[in-house]
Design an enzyme around this catalytic site. Sequence first.
Site, PDB file in Angstrom:
ATOM      1  N   GLU A 151       0.803  -1.164  -0.001  1.00 44.86           N
ATOM      2  CA  GLU A 151      -0.110   0.040   0.134  1.00 44.86           C
ATOM      3  C   GLU A 151       0.758   1.300   0.038  1.00 44.86           C
ATOM      4  O   GLU A 151       1.533   1.561   0.952  1.00 44.86           O
ATOM      5  CB  GLU A 151      -0.931   0.242   1.343  1.00 44.86           C
ATOM      6  CG  GLU A 151      -1.841   1.117   0.989  1.00 44.86           C
ATOM      7  CD  GLU A 151      -3.054   1.072   2.335  1.00 44.86           C
ATOM      8  OE1 GLU A 151      -3.541   2.044   2.713  1.00 44.86           O
ATOM      9  OE2 GLU A 151      -2.772  -0.185   2.895  1.00 44.86           O
ATOM     10  N   LYS A 170      -3.815   0.432  14.486  1.00 43.73           N
ATOM     11  CA  LYS A 170      -3.580  -0.117  13.533  1.00 43.73           C
ATOM     12  C   LYS A 170      -2.553   0.748  12.535  1.00 43.73           C
ATOM     13  O   LYS A 170      -1.576   0.224  11.753  1.00 43.73           O
ATOM     14  CB  LYS A 170      -4.906  -0.569  12.617  1.00 43.73           C
ATOM     15  CG  LYS A 170      -4.772  -1.244  11.329  1.00 43.73           C
ATOM     16  CD  LYS A 170      -4.748  -0.776  10.168  1.00 43.73           C
ATOM     17  CE  LYS A 170      -4.702  -1.476   8.761  1.00 43.73           C
ATOM     18  NZ  LYS A 170      -4.348  -0.708   7.634  1.00 43.73           N
ATOM     19  N   ASP A 187       9.908 -10.170  13.041  1.00 43.07           N
ATOM     20  CA  ASP A 187       9.020 -10.903  13.357  1.00 43.07           C
ATOM     21  C   ASP A 187       7.445 -10.025  13.672  1.00 43.07           C
ATOM     22  O   ASP A 187       7.562  -9.339  14.598  1.00 43.07           O
ATOM     23  CB  ASP A 187       8.853 -11.862  14.496  1.00 43.07           C
ATOM     24  CG  ASP A 187       7.587 -12.640  14.813  1.00 43.07           C
ATOM     25  OD1 ASP A 187       6.481 -12.573  13.917  1.00 43.07           O
ATOM     26  OD2 ASP A 187       7.551 -13.599  15.168  1.00 43.07           O
ATOM     27  N   HIS A 238      -5.311   8.893   0.209  1.00 35.52           N
ATOM     28  CA  HIS A 238      -5.203   7.789  -0.065  1.00 35.52           C
ATOM     29  C   HIS A 238      -5.728   7.477  -1.451  1.00 35.52           C
ATOM     30  O   HIS A 238      -5.227   6.788  -2.278  1.00 35.52           O
ATOM     31  CB  HIS A 238      -6.331   6.910   0.937  1.00 35.52           C
ATOM     32  CG  HIS A 238      -6.285   5.419   0.528  1.00 35.52           C
ATOM     33  ND1 HIS A 238      -5.370   4.462   1.123  1.00 35.52           N
ATOM     34  CD2 HIS A 238      -7.086   4.759   0.013  1.00 35.52           C
ATOM     35  CE1 HIS A 238      -5.754   3.343   0.840  1.00 35.52           C
ATOM     36  NE2 HIS A 238      -6.912   3.422   0.103  1.00 35.52           N
TER      37      HIS A 238
END
Length: 424
Positions: A81, A265, A281, A378
Site C-alpha cells: 500500500e 492499526k 517478526d 489515499h
Amino acid sequence: MDSRIPRFYDKSLGKRRQIVADRCSISEDAYEALIDTDERDLGAVERLSENVIGAISFPLSVATNFRIDGDDRLIPMAIEESSVVAAASYGAKLARETGGFTTSTSGPYMIGQIQVRNLSDPHGATSRVFERAGEIRAKANDQGVLVSHGGGCEDVTARVVDTPNGEMAVVHLVVNVQNAMGANAVNTMAEAVAPMIEDVTGGETILSVLSNLADCRIARARCTIPPDVLRSEKRALSGEAVRDRIVDAWALAVGDPYRAATHNKGIFNGMDALAVATMNDWRAIEAGGHAFAARDDYGPLSTYEIDTEGNLVCSIEVPVQVGVVGGATRNHPVANASMEILDANSAEQLSGIFAAVGLAENIASMRALAAEGIQAGHMKLHAKNVAIEAGAPEELIDEIAAQMVADDDVRAARARELISELNR
C-alpha cells in the site's frame, strides 16, 4: 482434491509446485506466476520456510525525511500500500521541522514463562521459587551463548494466576537477549529450567515458552510539531485548529476501543512494513503491541498533547521485539540490504527506529483525519491501482490516474471510460 501428500517437504521445489498445480487444477497463468520468480529469491525463501512452491514479493520502498536521535535515516518498508510509505515520509517531514524524533528504550529484555499446575499451595510455591531464584537463573544461563555475549537470564519472578481451572503458578525468566529478537534462546532456557521448577514447587509444568507481551522491552519516541506546519489550505483550517482537532481525535481513542483499534492499526502500518523489510517478526510486534495497549482498558499507544508554547507534542510507548542478529534478518539478501540501508548497530537502536516509524505513520494519519480526511491522500495514491485493474495500457496509467483524481472520481468504471476516450 486430496490434501494428504506424504513427505511433501522432502520433494524438490519444482516437484512440489507441480503436485499443487495438478491437484488444484490451476490455470496456466497461475502456474506461470508460480515459476516466474527470481532464483535468488527462491533459494532464500526455501531456506526460510517449509513446503515452498514459489515466492511472493512486496514492493520494497524507502520512506524519507527521517531524523532520529540526530541522525538522518532512510527507512526501508515492504508493503503493498503506497499510502503507508507516503504517510511515514510525511509524518517524518512534519517532525523534522523541530529536529525530528528522539527515542529511548528500556533494554533488550524478553520474558520466558513456565506454567505450573496441580499445586497444593500456590502461594507457598511461588515463595520457594524466589528462595531458589539464583539456582534457577544459573540453570537458565547454562543454555546457549547469551552469557558469553553479555546477556542471559537476569531475574526470576513468580506469581499466582487465578484461571478457569483454578489457581496456577507462573514463573518468569527475565532474559537480556542483547542484539537478538531472542525467542529461540528464551524458549530453550524456559524448557531447560522446567524440571527444576517442578522440583521447587511440587507441581507439574506445562507451557515453557516466551511471552510476546514484551513489557520489559519498551521503545519510546517523541517529537514536537509547531502548529503552522499543520494548517490545511483545502479546509481553510489554521494550524492551531488542526492541532486541536488532532488532540480531540486522540482523546476519542483513549475513551473508545473501537477508535483505539484503528488508531493503533495505523501505527503498525509503519512498524509492520519495516519489520517485513528487515525480516523481523511483525506478528510478535503486533501481538505484543496490542496486548500492551490492553493492559487496562484497550487504548492508544501514542499520545498527543499541547505544550506551553502551543506546539503539538507527539509520543509513543510500545513494546518492540526485534533483533539485528539471528533469525531471518541476516539470512535473506534483501532483508540484509534493508539492514544496511538502516545502519542500525544494535537491537535497542533498531527498536527506537521502529517506534519513530510507528509514530510518524500515526502523525500523518491523525493530521489527515483532522484536516482533509483520510481518503483524499489515499485515493490519490490508489488511483494508479484502479487504472491498472481497469486494464489501462502502461503508457496511459499515469494520465488516467491523474484525471480521476482531478475529477474526484476514482472508480474502475470511470477508469474504463477514460481508457475508451483516450484510445479513440
